[in-house]
Design an enzyme around this catalytic site. Structure first.
Site, PDB file in Angstrom:
ATOM      1  CD  GLU A  91     -14.343 -35.519   4.677  1.00 39.88           C
ATOM      2  OE1 GLU A  91     -13.184 -35.960   4.582  1.00 39.88           O
ATOM      3  OE2 GLU A  91     -15.281 -36.196   5.152  1.00 39.88           O
ATOM      4  CD  GLU A 141     -18.030 -38.085   2.602  1.00 35.71           C
ATOM      5  OE1 GLU A 141     -17.345 -38.859   3.310  1.00 35.71           O
ATOM      6  OE2 GLU A 141     -17.537 -37.315   1.760  1.00 35.71           O
TER       7      GLU A 141
HETATM    8  O1  AHR Z   1     -16.408 -41.762   1.887  1.00 36.18           O
HETATM    9  C1  AHR Z   1     -15.043 -41.976   1.974  1.00 36.18           C
HETATM   10  C2  AHR Z   1     -14.268 -40.698   2.245  1.00 36.18           C
HETATM   11  O2  AHR Z   1     -14.566 -40.239   3.536  1.00 36.18           O
HETATM   12  C3  AHR Z   1     -14.576 -39.513   1.370  1.00 36.18           C
HETATM   13  O3  AHR Z   1     -13.847 -39.510   0.191  1.00 36.18           O
HETATM   14  C4  AHR Z   1     -14.159 -38.358   2.234  1.00 36.18           C
HETATM   15  O4  AHR Z   1     -14.890 -37.202   1.941  1.00 36.18           O
HETATM   16  C5  AHR Z   1     -14.352 -38.855   3.647  1.00 36.18           C
HETATM   17  O5  AHR Z   1     -13.239 -38.625   4.420  1.00 36.18           O
END
Ligand code: AHR
Length: 504
Positions: free
Chosen positions: A177, A296
């Site tokens: 990210e 994610e």
């Molecule tokens: O999964 C939780 C968080 O969400 C992770 O660390 C990040 O990559 C995202 O913002």
């Protein structure tokens, strides 16, 4: 079962092939965050702990899910992580202030321990490198440590740490990210594109067999989406194999019809990223197709207020401990249906995360481990969603929600496993009041009959599971029947369904 019903149709045929499902779409994620590691997978004082301190009860639940790949060690954590802190004799490892989540990282678990745990639960590891505070050098050294057999400084260091054989990690994320203002070492798209390109080049020189993931946007909501993808891929296209997508949804307004329609946004996200990749492909006159790593995804919002109250600087605090309800499980099913329907481009996906932190598996420190509601659709897709994804032609009544119009009540994905002569229809009825009478044309599958119709349903959209009570769990009493090439079934209102057919 509901007294009223609407009607929907699905046509399924072997000819409507999307692609082979890459099993890695059933991946997950363990970050050094909250109680994912400390108190989750690892708790040396737990009654079920193994010789390394990993909990046996958690390993068992992870094995049940059949998770093919697990992303590690972050997440936001990775952008401040010095991997060298997590290898070598445990008693010599430093305790560090962990800035992403403002905890103390004891480094009792690091690369080697995690690799061993992952092997024991039957998963590959998708490793992320730190492109926040570090860069090319740390990434190439970590790769040499993990994958080079011997005869070099870092490979021999690994061997001296008791891991003679290389870990052979195939898949690597180039940071996490990097577009986000919350990220330690956030980059502009040009800064990231250049750094990711140079890191990828060096890593490929160490090990040409690896696969690399370029960071995409942190969500569709980012103001730089999709320009971030266009600019960064312009730099990285030739040296990476995947671009990442991240997305979490919540039901903060308690508008369940709108919440369950979030897959419309998901579809828009996936389409836009594919289009952007293909634009760069065209611009570069490239023959290579870029694949998507949705590394994610989940529902995440229940724990937001509790997290704000957690004092900083402890080890393994209860962060991001969303307690999932029944409607969350339905949306998780919707995510999985979307991934299956994009099996030609989405080749990896990681449910974020796996244990305690926005997770299907919860634990008590020193106590029980249990399955959250979202465990089940994930389990079903992982178990029965392997084979060829077929495009179902769906004719469903539709509704308008707060943010979306023409939302089909019925969402469906179909997987055909030719070898086992098994056909699985995943079907989500997101009508909150009515059942759906579904007729499914499977005339192309002669001799097939329904062997199981799994249903996840509950009268209360907000029902949750606890350590003591599993309120939301599937049953196999669905009424799907196959006659003369047509499956007929009534899908309960607000239900997740897995209809399994096999050749008789
Ligand atoms: O999964 C939780 C968080 O969400 C992770 O660390 C990040 O990559 C995202 O913002």
């Amino acid at each position: 079962m509901s007294s009223t019903a609407q009607k929907a149709r699905i046509v399924i045929d072997k000819a409507f092939k999307i692609a082979e499902v890459d099993k890695r779409i059933y991946g997950s994620f363990i970050e050094h965050l909250g109680r994912a590691v400390y108190g989750g997978i690892y708790e040396p004082s737990h009654a079920t702990a193994d010789s390394l301190g990993f909990r046996g009860d958690v390993k068992e639940l992870v094995r049940q899910l059949g998770v093919p790949i697990i992303r590690y060690p972050g997440g936001n954590f990775v952008s401040g992580y010095d991997w060298e802190d997590g290898v070598g004799p445990v008693e010599l490892r430093p305790k560090r202030l962990e800035l992403a989540w403002r905890t103390v990282e004891p480094n009792e678990v690091g690369t080697n321990e995690f690799m061993r745990w992952a092997k024991e639960v039957g998963s590959e590891v998708m490793m992320a490198v730190n492109l926040g505070t570090r860069g090319v050098d740390a990434a190439r050294n970590l790769l040499e440590y993990c994958n080079h057999p011997s005869g070099s400084y870092y490979s021999d260091l690994r061997r001296s740490h008791g891991y003679e054989a290389p870990h052979k990690v195939k898949t690597w994320c180039l940071g996490n990210e990097m577009d986000g203002p919350w990220q330690i070492g956030q980059k502009t798209p040009v800064e990231y594109g250049r750094l990711a390109y140079e890191t990828a080049k060096a890593m490929r020189l160490v090990d040409p067999d690896i696969e690399l993931v370029s960071c995409g946007s942190s969500s569709t909501g980012m103001p730089t989406f999709p320009e971030w993808e266009a600019v960064t891929l312009d730099h990285t296209y030739d040296v990476v194999d995947f671009v990442s997508l991240h997305q979490y949804y919540g039901n903060r307004d308690n508008d369940s019809a709108n919440f369950l329609a979030r897959t419309m946004d998901l579809e828009h996200f996936i389409h836009t990223v594919i289009s952007t990749c293909d634009y760069i492909k065209a611009k570069k006159r490239s023959k290579k197709t870029m694949y998507l790593s949705f590394d994610e995804w989940n529902v995440w919002y229940h724990s937001n207020q509790a997290d704000a109250k957690i004092e900083p600087w402890s080890v393994g605090p209860p962060q991001l401990e969303d307690v999932y309800n029944f409607e969350d499980a339905l949306l998780v099913g919707g995510f999985l249906i979307s991934f299956l329907r994009h099996a030609d481009r989405v080749k990896m996906a990681c449910l974020a995360q796996l244990v305690n932190v926005i997770a299907p598996i919860m634990t008590e420190n020193g106590g029980r481990a249990w399955k959250q509601t979202i465990f089940y659709p994930y389990l079903h897709a992982s178990m029965y969603g392997r084979g060829t994804s077929l495009q179902p032609i769906v004719d469903s009544p539709k509704y308008d929600a707060q943010d979306y119009t023409d939302v089909p009540y019925l969402e469906s994905a179909v997987v055909y496993n030719e070898e086992d002569e098994e056909l699985t229809v995943f079907a989500l009825n997101r009508h909150l009041q009515d059942a759906l009478d579904v007729e499914c044309d499977v005339r192309g599958f002669e001799g097939y009959r329904v062997v199981e119709h799994i249903v996840l349903e509950h009268d209360d959209l907000k029902a949750v599971n606890t350590a003591a009570e599993e309120n939301v769990k599937p049953h196999s009493r669905g009424n799907a029947e196959c006659k003369d090439g047509f499956v007929h079934t009534r899908l309960a209102k607000a239900s997740w369904n897995v209809i399994r057919l096999k050749r008789a």
